[in-house]
Design a protein around this motif. Structure first.
Motif, PDB file in Angstrom:
ATOM      1  N   ILE A 142      41.225  52.628  45.012  1.00  0.00           N
ATOM      2  CA  ILE A 142      40.115  51.707  45.299  1.00  0.00           C
ATOM      3  C   ILE A 142      40.617  50.294  45.038  1.00  0.00           C
ATOM      4  O   ILE A 142      41.172  50.026  43.964  1.00  0.00           O
ATOM      5  CB  ILE A 142      38.901  52.000  44.391  1.00  0.00           C
ATOM      6  CG1 ILE A 142      38.401  53.428  44.622  1.00  0.00           C
ATOM      7  CG2 ILE A 142      37.780  50.986  44.638  1.00  0.00           C
ATOM      8  CD1 ILE A 142      37.235  53.828  43.719  1.00  0.00           C
ATOM      9  N   GLY A 143      40.434  49.408  46.025  1.00  0.00           N
ATOM     10  CA  GLY A 143      41.032  48.085  45.880  1.00  0.00           C
ATOM     11  C   GLY A 143      40.044  46.942  46.013  1.00  0.00           C
ATOM     12  O   GLY A 143      38.920  47.122  46.469  1.00  0.00           O
ATOM     13  N   LYS A 169      40.081  53.719  49.501  1.00  0.00           N
ATOM     14  CA  LYS A 169      38.780  53.109  49.806  1.00  0.00           C
ATOM     15  C   LYS A 169      38.951  51.601  49.640  1.00  0.00           C
ATOM     16  O   LYS A 169      38.978  51.079  48.548  1.00  0.00           O
ATOM     17  CB  LYS A 169      37.725  53.628  48.815  1.00  0.00           C
ATOM     18  CG  LYS A 169      36.298  53.617  49.303  1.00  0.00           C
ATOM     19  CD  LYS A 169      35.667  52.260  49.504  1.00  0.00           C
ATOM     20  CE  LYS A 169      35.367  51.457  48.271  1.00  0.00           C
ATOM     21  NZ  LYS A 169      35.000  50.069  48.623  1.00  0.00           N
ATOM     22  N   GLY A 204      33.083  54.337  46.710  1.00  0.00           N
ATOM     23  CA  GLY A 204      34.029  54.245  45.591  1.00  0.00           C
ATOM     24  C   GLY A 204      33.590  55.140  44.450  1.00  0.00           C
ATOM     25  O   GLY A 204      34.399  55.849  43.834  1.00  0.00           O
ATOM     26  N   ALA A 205      32.278  55.120  44.170  1.00  0.00           N
ATOM     27  CA  ALA A 205      31.757  55.944  43.072  1.00  0.00           C
ATOM     28  C   ALA A 205      31.993  57.431  43.362  1.00  0.00           C
ATOM     29  O   ALA A 205      32.353  58.209  42.472  1.00  0.00           O
ATOM     30  CB  ALA A 205      30.274  55.661  42.877  1.00  0.00           C
ATOM     31  N   GLY A 220      40.075  46.162  40.377  1.00  0.00           N
ATOM     32  CA  GLY A 220      38.839  45.431  40.637  1.00  0.00           C
ATOM     33  C   GLY A 220      38.329  44.829  39.338  1.00  0.00           C
ATOM     34  O   GLY A 220      39.088  44.633  38.382  1.00  0.00           O
ATOM     35  N   SER A 221      37.046  44.569  39.292  1.00  0.00           N
ATOM     36  CA  SER A 221      36.479  43.891  38.127  1.00  0.00           C
ATOM     37  C   SER A 221      36.333  44.848  36.931  1.00  0.00           C
ATOM     38  O   SER A 221      36.280  46.072  37.100  1.00  0.00           O
ATOM     39  CB  SER A 221      35.112  43.327  38.486  1.00  0.00           C
ATOM     40  OG  SER A 221      34.243  44.394  38.813  1.00  0.00           O
ATOM     41  N   THR A 224      33.130  47.058  37.257  1.00  0.00           N
ATOM     42  CA  THR A 224      33.257  48.234  38.122  1.00  0.00           C
ATOM     43  C   THR A 224      34.216  49.251  37.490  1.00  0.00           C
ATOM     44  O   THR A 224      33.999  50.460  37.600  1.00  0.00           O
ATOM     45  CB  THR A 224      33.733  47.834  39.539  1.00  0.00           C
ATOM     46  OG1 THR A 224      32.918  46.766  39.995  1.00  0.00           O
ATOM     47  CG2 THR A 224      33.614  48.985  40.510  1.00  0.00           C
ATOM     48  N   GLU A 242      43.373  48.475  36.728  1.00  0.00           N
ATOM     49  CA  GLU A 242      43.848  47.080  36.754  1.00  0.00           C
ATOM     50  C   GLU A 242      42.605  46.218  36.944  1.00  0.00           C
ATOM     51  O   GLU A 242      42.084  46.106  38.054  1.00  0.00           O
ATOM     52  CB  GLU A 242      44.828  46.866  37.908  1.00  0.00           C
ATOM     53  CG  GLU A 242      46.121  47.655  37.813  1.00  0.00           C
ATOM     54  CD  GLU A 242      47.103  47.082  36.802  1.00  0.00           C
ATOM     55  OE1 GLU A 242      46.764  46.099  36.109  1.00  0.00           O
ATOM     56  OE2 GLU A 242      48.207  47.635  36.697  1.00  0.00           O
ATOM     57  N   GLY A 244      39.781  42.871  35.543  1.00  0.00           N
ATOM     58  CA  GLY A 244      39.721  41.417  35.539  1.00  0.00           C
ATOM     59  C   GLY A 244      40.552  40.794  34.431  1.00  0.00           C
ATOM     60  O   GLY A 244      40.903  41.440  33.442  1.00  0.00           O
ATOM     61  N   CYS A 276      44.257  38.081  40.143  1.00  0.00           N
ATOM     62  CA  CYS A 276      43.917  38.631  38.823  1.00  0.00           C
ATOM     63  C   CYS A 276      44.736  37.970  37.726  1.00  0.00           C
ATOM     64  O   CYS A 276      44.200  37.532  36.721  1.00  0.00           O
ATOM     65  CB  CYS A 276      44.118  40.133  38.817  1.00  0.00           C
ATOM     66  SG  CYS A 276      45.736  40.624  39.412  1.00  0.00           S
ATOM     67  N   GLU A 374      35.560  34.625  34.050  1.00  0.00           N
ATOM     68  CA  GLU A 374      36.632  34.618  35.054  1.00  0.00           C
ATOM     69  C   GLU A 374      36.142  33.892  36.310  1.00  0.00           C
ATOM     70  O   GLU A 374      35.286  34.401  37.017  1.00  0.00           O
ATOM     71  CB  GLU A 374      37.014  36.062  35.406  1.00  0.00           C
ATOM     72  CG  GLU A 374      38.200  36.145  36.343  1.00  0.00           C
ATOM     73  CD  GLU A 374      38.478  37.569  36.838  1.00  0.00           C
ATOM     74  OE1 GLU A 374      37.542  38.373  36.945  1.00  0.00           O
ATOM     75  OE2 GLU A 374      39.655  37.845  37.131  1.00  0.00           O
ATOM     76  N   PHE A 376      37.963  32.970  39.060  1.00  0.00           N
ATOM     77  CA  PHE A 376      38.542  33.609  40.251  1.00  0.00           C
ATOM     78  C   PHE A 376      38.450  32.688  41.468  1.00  0.00           C
ATOM     79  O   PHE A 376      38.025  33.088  42.551  1.00  0.00           O
ATOM     80  CB  PHE A 376      37.820  34.941  40.512  1.00  0.00           C
ATOM     81  CG  PHE A 376      38.742  36.017  41.035  1.00  0.00           C
ATOM     82  CD1 PHE A 376      39.810  36.462  40.290  1.00  0.00           C
ATOM     83  CD2 PHE A 376      38.530  36.599  42.286  1.00  0.00           C
ATOM     84  CE1 PHE A 376      40.661  37.462  40.766  1.00  0.00           C
ATOM     85  CE2 PHE A 376      39.382  37.601  42.771  1.00  0.00           C
ATOM     86  CZ  PHE A 376      40.432  38.023  42.008  1.00  0.00           C
TER      87      PHE A 376
HETATM   88  P1  NAD Z   1      34.897  44.764  42.393  1.00  0.00           P
HETATM   89  O1  NAD Z   1      34.993  45.449  41.095  1.00  0.00           O
HETATM   90  O2  NAD Z   1      33.618  44.151  42.804  1.00  0.00           O
HETATM   91  O3  NAD Z   1      35.273  45.771  43.589  1.00  0.00           O
HETATM   92  C1  NAD Z   1      36.504  46.469  43.596  1.00  0.00           C
HETATM   93  C2  NAD Z   1      36.353  47.745  44.410  1.00  0.00           C
HETATM   94  O4  NAD Z   1      35.481  48.644  43.731  1.00  0.00           O
HETATM   95  C3  NAD Z   1      35.765  47.552  45.804  1.00  0.00           C
HETATM   96  O5  NAD Z   1      36.489  48.345  46.706  1.00  0.00           O
HETATM   97  C4  NAD Z   1      34.340  48.065  45.635  1.00  0.00           C
HETATM   98  O6  NAD Z   1      33.781  48.571  46.824  1.00  0.00           O
HETATM   99  C5  NAD Z   1      34.551  49.188  44.649  1.00  0.00           C
HETATM  100  N1  NAD Z   1      33.353  49.602  43.917  1.00  0.00           N
HETATM  101  C6  NAD Z   1      32.190  48.925  43.727  1.00  0.00           C
HETATM  102  N2  NAD Z   1      31.346  49.643  42.968  1.00  0.00           N
HETATM  103  C7  NAD Z   1      31.990  50.793  42.652  1.00  0.00           C
HETATM  104  C8  NAD Z   1      31.676  51.924  41.859  1.00  0.00           C
HETATM  105  N3  NAD Z   1      30.494  52.027  41.245  1.00  0.00           N
HETATM  106  N4  NAD Z   1      32.591  52.909  41.719  1.00  0.00           N
HETATM  107  C9  NAD Z   1      33.795  52.817  42.319  1.00  0.00           C
HETATM  108  N5  NAD Z   1      34.162  51.770  43.085  1.00  0.00           N
HETATM  109  C10 NAD Z   1      33.272  50.767  43.244  1.00  0.00           C
HETATM  110  O7  NAD Z   1      36.073  43.694  42.393  1.00  0.00           O
HETATM  111  P2  NAD Z   1      36.404  42.584  43.500  1.00  0.00           P
HETATM  112  O8  NAD Z   1      35.365  41.520  43.428  1.00  0.00           O
HETATM  113  O9  NAD Z   1      36.693  43.242  44.817  1.00  0.00           O
HETATM  114  O10 NAD Z   1      37.799  42.013  42.971  1.00  0.00           O
HETATM  115  C11 NAD Z   1      37.902  40.965  42.072  1.00  0.00           C
HETATM  116  C12 NAD Z   1      38.175  41.480  40.679  1.00  0.00           C
HETATM  117  O11 NAD Z   1      39.339  42.315  40.705  1.00  0.00           O
HETATM  118  C13 NAD Z   1      38.492  40.386  39.695  1.00  0.00           C
HETATM  119  O12 NAD Z   1      37.854  40.653  38.477  1.00  0.00           O
HETATM  120  C14 NAD Z   1      39.999  40.490  39.514  1.00  0.00           C
HETATM  121  O13 NAD Z   1      40.489  39.975  38.305  1.00  0.00           O
HETATM  122  C15 NAD Z   1      40.228  41.948  39.656  1.00  0.00           C
HETATM  123  N6  NAD Z   1      41.606  42.246  40.038  1.00  0.00           N
HETATM  124  C16 NAD Z   1      42.443  42.790  39.103  1.00  0.00           C
HETATM  125  C17 NAD Z   1      43.773  43.026  39.429  1.00  0.00           C
HETATM  126  C18 NAD Z   1      44.733  43.593  38.421  1.00  0.00           C
HETATM  127  O14 NAD Z   1      45.831  43.953  38.806  1.00  0.00           O
HETATM  128  N7  NAD Z   1      44.365  43.690  37.162  1.00  0.00           N
HETATM  129  C19 NAD Z   1      44.240  42.702  40.704  1.00  0.00           C
HETATM  130  C20 NAD Z   1      43.350  42.144  41.623  1.00  0.00           C
HETATM  131  C21 NAD Z   1      42.034  41.921  41.280  1.00  0.00           C
END
Ligand code: NAD
Length: 468
Positions: A142-143, A169, A204-205, A220-221, A224, A242, A244, A276, A374, A376
């Motif tokens: 999931i990205g 996803k 994703g869930a 992701g965050s 999430t 990985e 926030g 990130c 953050e 971002f």
């Molecule tokens: P997000 O958490 O909103 O979404 C990430 C992914 O999770 C999306 O594909 C989304 O559809 C999916 N998602 C949403 N709800 C979900 C659930 N309940 N269960 C499973 N999947 C679900 O993040 P974003 O806004 O897309 O990305 C930005 C964030 O990602 C920032 O906080 C950033 O720091 C972080 N990030 C971290 C890294 C790292 O390597 N640590 C790299 C890139 C981005």
């Protein structure tokens, strides 16, 4: 595979799908159908059915296929970069779209070049034990939307190398980029070992909860990521998280501000701050504070921001309006608290696109939301400190710890500070650079698990001990 932009887009776009807007103009880039859960279940079932044969091909054949996949992505660099630029907003040039496609190629090749052999852990009169690595089964990925192609490759290349199949996803904001990348990869890879299913959070869930997924790579965050931990609990699946960050940079008093300004700038503003492990708060010693601020303003003033497809630009819009609003709110919070906006801070809200100007904010308190949350995006708070102990304490005060950096002409002094910072990576005199052989991952609420190199391969394998 040589393919034109139009042909590639036509293969992944669905006329009845959801419109995906260009964040620079609002124009529709393409249409993607968000798929129902039944389609995800079907993709997982097909990936599961294909996995034993993929594992049975053996490591050498998988290496060969990953190398061919790298060649295919390289041959499609221009259409992939154009699509990424239109959908994500990042410019073609600078450390942006072409750079991201290039990183996909490098990571595929580096993953192909990295073996993970078993090892004998004890061999004496008491025991003979070997540790070896087997495939886990199906890996889910999931990205996010900031580096959609590169992060997908980070998640799937090691998984495939280790004999797993994969189901991806993508972010609902950047599905086209990931679908196109996977279309190119699947031109070379055997059928059914790699699937992409577009959809939003519910999908994703479901992936996180699915009993047919043995390991989930999530980027992701933090919020999430916490939901993913909960959804995955019943299946006890392995997770790499990985999440926030809110990376601190600490500038020691011995630096030459002009000499470091360029690297400081890119450490904070790569991908227009939507990274990130970008520097999101900068602590500068009183002795050099004003000169660092002046040098940064000078570098920022020379950086062209605009539509990604214009070759001269190196900074683009924010990918979505929500992110724009977060950055705007945080800069306003700093201004309202009496901070000095050195440059930027006044977006033209009537102009098309999600452009937020490069913003440097001085004289800001360490407890201001622009520092503690953050952002971002392209807004960097610069905080003054007097004693290095104070800077270390401020850097470590937050509950995230992805990256950090220390800037000094004295490498030993920088290293002594680096060792005390609570972050998964601490760079010295740079910030945010990643390398396919250097492990990468966070501490605290930035997540757990390592990606890249041998450690990355271990994270998508089932360790097995043969004892006797
Ligand atoms: P997000 O958490 O909103 O979404 C990430 C992914 O999770 C999306 O594909 C989304 O559809 C999916 N998602 C949403 N709800 C979900 C659930 N309940 N269960 C499973 N999947 C679900 O993040 P974003 O806004 O897309 O990305 C930005 C964030 O990602 C920032 O906080 C950033 O720091 C972080 N990030 C971290 C890294 C790292 O390597 N640590 C790299 C890139 C981005």
């Amino acid at each position: 595979m040589t393919v034109s932009y139009d042909t590639l887009l036509a293969r992944i776009t669905d006329p009845d799908g959801r419109a995906i807007p260009d964040p620079a103009t609002g124009e529709v880039v393409g249409r993607v159908r968000f798929r129902p859960v039944a389609d995800l279940d079907a993709a997982i079932a097909r990936a599961r059915a294909a996995q034993p044969a993929w594992a049975a091909r053996g490591d050498e054949e998988r290496v060969d296929l990953l190398l061919r996949a790298a060649d295919a992505v390289e041959a499609a660099t221009e259409p992939l970069a154009e699509l990424l630029s239109r959908e994500q907003g990042k410019p073609l040039n600078g450390p942006n779209a072409r750079f991201e496609v290039g990183a996909c190629v490098s990571w595929l090749r580096a993953t192909a070049a990295t073996p993970l052999p078993g090892e004998t852990v004890v061999d004496d009169e008491t025991a003979h034990a070997e540790l070896r690595y087997r495939p886990l089964g199906v890996v889910g990925a999931i990205g996010p939307w900031n580096w959609p192609m590169m992060i997908t490759i980070w998640q799937i290349a090691p998984a495939l190398r280790m004999g797993n199949t994969a189901v991806v996803k993508p972010s609902e904001y950047t599905p086209l980029s990931v679908l196109a990348l996977i279309e190119v990869l699947n031109h070379v890879l055997p059928q059914d070992i790699l699937h992409a299913v577009a959809g939003a959070g519910e999908l994703g869930a479901r992936l996180a909860a699915h009993p047919g997924i043995d390991k989930l790579m999530f980027t992701g965050s933090t919020r999430t990521g916490q939901a993913v931990i909960r959804s995955s609990a019943d299946t006890v699946k392995r997770l790499t998280l990985e999440l926030g960050g809110n990376d601190a940079g600490i500038v020691l008093p011995d630096v030459d501000p002009k000499a470091i300004a360029h690297d400081l700038f890119w450490g904070a503003f790569i991908n227009t701050g939507q990274t990130c492990a970008a520097m999101k708060r900068l602590y500068v010693h009183d002795d050099v504070y004003d000169d660092v601020c002046t040098a940064l303003v000078q570098v920022a003033s020379a950086m062209p921001m605009g539509r990604g497809l214009h070759e001269a630009n190196v900074l683009g819009p924010l990918q979505n309006r929500q992110q724009f609003d977060i950055v705007a709110r945080l800069v306003e919070a700093a201004r309202a608290a009496g901070a000095t906006v050195l440059t930027g801070g006044d977006p033209d809200r009537d102009a098309p696109g999600n452009f937020y100007p490069l913003t440097l904010v001085a004289d800001v308190d360490n407890d201001n939301p622009l520092v503690t949350e953050e952002q971002f995006g392209p807004a960097l708070p610069i905080i003054r400190y007097h004693e290095v102990e104070q800077a270390i304490a401020m850097a470590n005060a937050l509950d995230v710890g992805l990256g950090a950096s220390v800037w000094s002409e004295d490498k030993a002094a920088a290293r002594a500070v680096a060792e005390r910072l609570e972050a998964g990576t601490v760079w010295i005199n740079s910030h945010g650079g990643v390398h396919p052989m250097i492990p990468f991952g966070g501490v605290k609420k930035s997540g757990y698990g390592l990606e890249f190199g041998v450690e990355g391969l271990k994270s998508v394998a089932a360790p097995q001990v043969i004892n006797g």
